[in-house]
Design a protein around this motif. Structure first.
Motif: not given
Length: 219
Positions: A13-30
């Motif tokens: 089965e394939p699995w994806l590793a990726y940058t996700g989730g909420p923005s950091a405290q001082f950086r916009c985006g996942a």
């Protein structure tokens, strides 16, 4: 935007590793390291492998790089993720770049390379506060003994030894003006090889890497 890792588990089965989730405290985006299965074209509920810079341990010979605990501060992590299957345990392993707070020059210059393997995914810092972590390539030997990741520090390619083997740290495998992206493979006989573009000589380079008691490379 920072790359996506793909690996197949022991059931195929394939699995994806990726940058996700909420923005950091001082950086916009996942800003989290996420891992999720894919089945029937549907992405499963992701596991949050890392939401911050804290790790469980690091190589003893690099501990001095963690000045004022910089390696454990911040919440901008999970960048340039890559994944691979450990044939010996059947678990998936991930590597990724930790940018700490993710906005200052010092965050990029002192970024860490993190390693985690299932099923607990305890975070281990394999390269401490040296700006590494782009274009990661995790490869594991058939016995699971040769966990090596090439790390790119702008002018050099590095190999990091497995965190579960004492005395195996990080060593330069090739040095020069290295262009973006590194190819890396481990054979069934644990022969390691890398391919990269040497900007100085303007040539595509293939290099077989010899591994001795300590991480080491020869021409």
């Amino acid at each position: 935007m920072m790359g996506v890792g793909l690996a197949f588990d022991k059931a195929g089965e394939p699995w994806l590793a990726y940058t996700g989730g909420p923005s950091a405290q001082f950086r916009c985006g996942a800003s989290d390291m996420l891992l999720a299965s894919v089945s029937g074209g549907v992405l499963g509920t992701p596991s949050d492998i890392a939401a911050g810079s804290q790790s469980s341990d690091m190589p003893a010979d690099q501990a001095a790089n963690c000045v004022q605990n910089v390696c454990n501060l911040g919440d901008a992590t999970g960048y340039w993720p890559a994944a691979a299957l450990d044939p010996s345990s059947g678990h998936l392993a991930v590597v990724f770049r930790d940018l700490h707070f993710g906005f200052a020059d010092t965050d990029f210059n002192s970024s860490d390379v993190e390693f985690a393997i299932g099923d607990q995914y305890s975070i281990y810092t394999v390269d401490v506060a040296r700006g590494g972590g782009t274009y990661l390539r995790p490869r594991l030997s058939p016995t699971g003994k040769g966990r090596c990741r090439p790390l790119q520090h702008g002018q050099a390619g590095y190999l990091a030894g497995p965190p579960d083997r004492p005395g195996m740290g990080v060593a330069a495998a090739f040095v020069g003006s290295i262009h973006e992206q590194i190819g890396f493979a481990v054979s069934s006989r644990v022969c390691m090889a890398a391919a990269y573009c040497d900007d100085t000589r303007q040539v595509l380079t293939y290099k077989r890497i010899q591994r001795r008691q300590h991480l080491d490379s020869t021409g």
